[in-house]
Scaffold this active site. Structure first.
Site, PDB file in Angstrom:
ATOM      1  N   SER A 162       0.867  -1.179   0.000  1.00  0.00           N
ATOM      2  CA  SER A 162       0.000   0.000   0.000  1.00  0.00           C
ATOM      3  C   SER A 162       0.904   1.229   0.000  1.00  0.00           C
ATOM      4  CB  SER A 162      -0.860  -0.022   1.274  1.00  0.00           C
ATOM      5  OG  SER A 162      -1.455   1.240   1.482  1.00  0.00           O
ATOM      6  N   TYR A 181      -2.455  -0.895  10.206  1.00  0.00           N
ATOM      7  CA  TYR A 181      -2.486  -1.276   8.780  1.00  0.00           C
ATOM      8  C   TYR A 181      -1.174  -0.868   8.110  1.00  0.00           C
ATOM      9  CZ  TYR A 181      -4.054  -1.292   3.867  1.00  0.00           C
ATOM     10  OH  TYR A 181      -4.164  -1.501   2.506  1.00  0.00           O
TER      11      TYR A 181
HETATM   12  P1  NAP Z   1     -11.534  -5.658  -0.109  1.00  0.00           P
HETATM   13  O1  NAP Z   1     -12.451  -5.193  -1.175  1.00  0.00           O
HETATM   14  O2  NAP Z   1     -11.846  -5.395   1.313  1.00  0.00           O
HETATM   15  O3  NAP Z   1     -11.269  -7.210  -0.332  1.00  0.00           O
HETATM   16  C1  NAP Z   1     -10.450  -7.904   0.571  1.00  0.00           C
HETATM   17  C2  NAP Z   1     -10.577  -9.381   0.346  1.00  0.00           C
HETATM   18  O4  NAP Z   1      -9.825 -10.042   1.381  1.00  0.00           O
HETATM   19  C3  NAP Z   1     -12.002  -9.882   0.458  1.00  0.00           C
HETATM   20  O5  NAP Z   1     -12.234 -10.867  -0.527  1.00  0.00           O
HETATM   21  C4  NAP Z   1     -12.050 -10.488   1.844  1.00  0.00           C
HETATM   22  O6  NAP Z   1     -12.959 -11.546   1.976  1.00  0.00           O
HETATM   23  C5  NAP Z   1     -10.637 -11.013   1.990  1.00  0.00           C
HETATM   24  N1  NAP Z   1     -10.328 -11.197   3.409  1.00  0.00           N
HETATM   25  C6  NAP Z   1     -10.377 -10.268   4.388  1.00  0.00           C
HETATM   26  N2  NAP Z   1     -10.116 -10.838   5.576  1.00  0.00           N
HETATM   27  C7  NAP Z   1      -9.907 -12.158   5.349  1.00  0.00           C
HETATM   28  C8  NAP Z   1      -9.626 -13.267   6.163  1.00  0.00           C
HETATM   29  N3  NAP Z   1      -9.518 -13.149   7.503  1.00  0.00           N
HETATM   30  N4  NAP Z   1      -9.476 -14.479   5.600  1.00  0.00           N
HETATM   31  C9  NAP Z   1      -9.612 -14.634   4.274  1.00  0.00           C
HETATM   32  N5  NAP Z   1      -9.893 -13.620   3.425  1.00  0.00           N
HETATM   33  C10 NAP Z   1     -10.042 -12.398   3.958  1.00  0.00           C
HETATM   34  O7  NAP Z   1     -10.075  -5.037  -0.326  1.00  0.00           O
HETATM   35  P2  NAP Z   1      -9.318  -4.533  -1.645  1.00  0.00           P
HETATM   36  O8  NAP Z   1      -9.439  -3.068  -1.690  1.00  0.00           O
HETATM   37  O9  NAP Z   1      -9.675  -5.355  -2.807  1.00  0.00           O
HETATM   38  O10 NAP Z   1      -7.800  -4.827  -1.192  1.00  0.00           O
HETATM   39  C11 NAP Z   1      -7.026  -5.860  -1.744  1.00  0.00           C
HETATM   40  C12 NAP Z   1      -5.597  -5.631  -1.320  1.00  0.00           C
HETATM   41  O11 NAP Z   1      -5.124  -4.384  -1.827  1.00  0.00           O
HETATM   42  C13 NAP Z   1      -5.388  -5.546   0.196  1.00  0.00           C
HETATM   43  O12 NAP Z   1      -4.173  -6.173   0.526  1.00  0.00           O
HETATM   44  C14 NAP Z   1      -5.314  -4.060   0.470  1.00  0.00           C
HETATM   45  O13 NAP Z   1      -4.579  -3.792   1.641  1.00  0.00           O
HETATM   46  C15 NAP Z   1      -4.603  -3.590  -0.776  1.00  0.00           C
HETATM   47  N6  NAP Z   1      -4.816  -2.162  -1.104  1.00  0.00           N
HETATM   48  C16 NAP Z   1      -6.010  -1.719  -1.546  1.00  0.00           C
HETATM   49  C17 NAP Z   1      -6.164  -0.373  -1.900  1.00  0.00           C
HETATM   50  C18 NAP Z   1      -7.470   0.172  -2.418  1.00  0.00           C
HETATM   51  O14 NAP Z   1      -7.549   1.387  -2.667  1.00  0.00           O
HETATM   52  N7  NAP Z   1      -8.500  -0.623  -2.590  1.00  0.00           N
HETATM   53  C19 NAP Z   1      -5.069   0.501  -1.785  1.00  0.00           C
HETATM   54  C20 NAP Z   1      -3.864   0.006  -1.324  1.00  0.00           C
HETATM   55  C21 NAP Z   1      -3.738  -1.330  -0.989  1.00  0.00           C
HETATM   56  P3  NAP Z   1     -14.466 -11.268   2.511  1.00  0.00           P
HETATM   57  O15 NAP Z   1     -15.074 -10.345   1.507  1.00  0.00           O
HETATM   58  O16 NAP Z   1     -15.030 -12.623   2.549  1.00  0.00           O
HETATM   59  O17 NAP Z   1     -14.299 -10.630   3.869  1.00  0.00           O
END
Ligand code: NAP
Length: 246
Positions: free
Chosen positions: A153, A166
């Site tokens: 991130s 985080y």
């Molecule tokens: P998201 O929409 O919240 O999706 C996260 C995924 O991780 C979901 O499928 C969730 O499953 C799964 N997850 C969460 N806790 C879990 C657990 N205990 N066991 C198994 N699976 C779990 O997040 P995202 O935005 O796509 O983020 C994806 C990655 O990108 C993350 O590493 C995040 O830190 C990083 N990131 C995102 C952004 C952004 O702007 N979106 C920016 C920087 C970094 P459930 O839905 O079943 O809970």
């Protein structure tokens, strides 16, 4: 945006595990890897979401995926070892892992971060991918070329007020990537990280509730770097902290 055009069948006959494959960026990565020929193993917490992605992949005519329901918060070393055995028995190989699943919990001042919340973040974001990678390394070493991607991130590269646990977990993720990448340097395994940048997902809208999601990149738009690191074009790329968005 990271500049890369992926050949249509670049991931043909590859087996790729994606964590957090039920939603957001992980869902899209699973779809994109499958579209480029990979057999995708969908790991996540909410089975209904994984089943929906499974259906999308099969309805599109891509290789049949597999589902591994696992909550990274409670998973044990034995769960990961069993998972590695299952992958070996069912597919006979593993060519890539995208460590994508993470939790954010709440943004708060440093001195108000609760210990339980800090433990949960470190468990899901750092310890789970650490033990999972240990369990999967024998399979990753056994294939011709394999790729491990950690998800970072912006706050894993420059700390920011109120992003506490985080941000700390993402710095640890970068450290894990660099340490392992240095160890596997010169082998068939490569290890890198991606900072997706601001992307329209549920996690982003929880962190920025007032933001208009239409102003953000979609998960589909940030896929070039995810495809690059899984394809043979990145065979010489190891230990790099890449950005999905420029
Ligand atoms: P998201 O929409 O919240 O999706 C996260 C995924 O991780 C979901 O499928 C969730 O499953 C799964 N997850 C969460 N806790 C879990 C657990 N205990 N066991 C198994 N699976 C779990 O997040 P995202 O935005 O796509 O983020 C994806 C990655 O990108 C993350 O590493 C995040 O830190 C990083 N990131 C995102 C952004 C952004 O702007 N979106 C920016 C920087 C970094 P459930 O839905 O079943 O809970």
């Amino acid at each position: 945006m990271f500049d890369f055009t992926c050949q249509k069948n670049a991931l043909h006959e590859r087996v790729i595990l994606v964590t957090g494959a039920g939603d957001g960026i992980g869902r899209q990565a699973a779809l994109s890897y499958a579209e480029h020929g990979a057999t995708v193993i969908l790991l996540g917490k909410t089975v209904a979401k994984l089943e929906a992605v499974y259906d999308e992949i099969t309805n599109a005519g891509y290789p049949q995926p597999a589902i591994i329901p696992l909550d990274l918060k409670g998973a044990t070393r034995q769960n990961y070892l069993d998972m590695a055995d299952t992958i070996e028995q069912q597919f006979g190989r593993l060519d890539g892992v995208l460590h994508n699943a993470s939790i954010l919990t709440v943004l708060s001042p440093f001195d108000e971060i609760e210990e339980d919340s800090f433990d949960d973040i470190m468990q899901v974001n750092v310890k789970a991918p650490f033990i999972m990678t240990q369990a999967l390394l024998p399979l990753l070493r056994a294939t011709k070329n394999s790729s491990v991607i950690f998800t970072s991130s912006g706050v894993g590269r420059k700390g920011r007020a109120f992003w506490g646990g985080y941000a700390i977990s993402k710095f640890a993720t970068e450290g894990m990537m660099e340490t392992l990448a240095d160890e596997v340097s010169g082998t068939n395994v490569r290890v890198n990280s991606i900072n997706p940048g601001a992307t329209a997902t549920q996690m982003r809208s929880r962190a920025y509730p007032g933001e208009d999601a239409k102003t953000l990149k979609t998960p589909l738009e940030i896929m070039p770097v995810y495809l690059y690191l899984m394809s043979d074009d990145s065979i010489e790329t190891n230990g790099q902290a890449l950005n999905a968005q420029k």
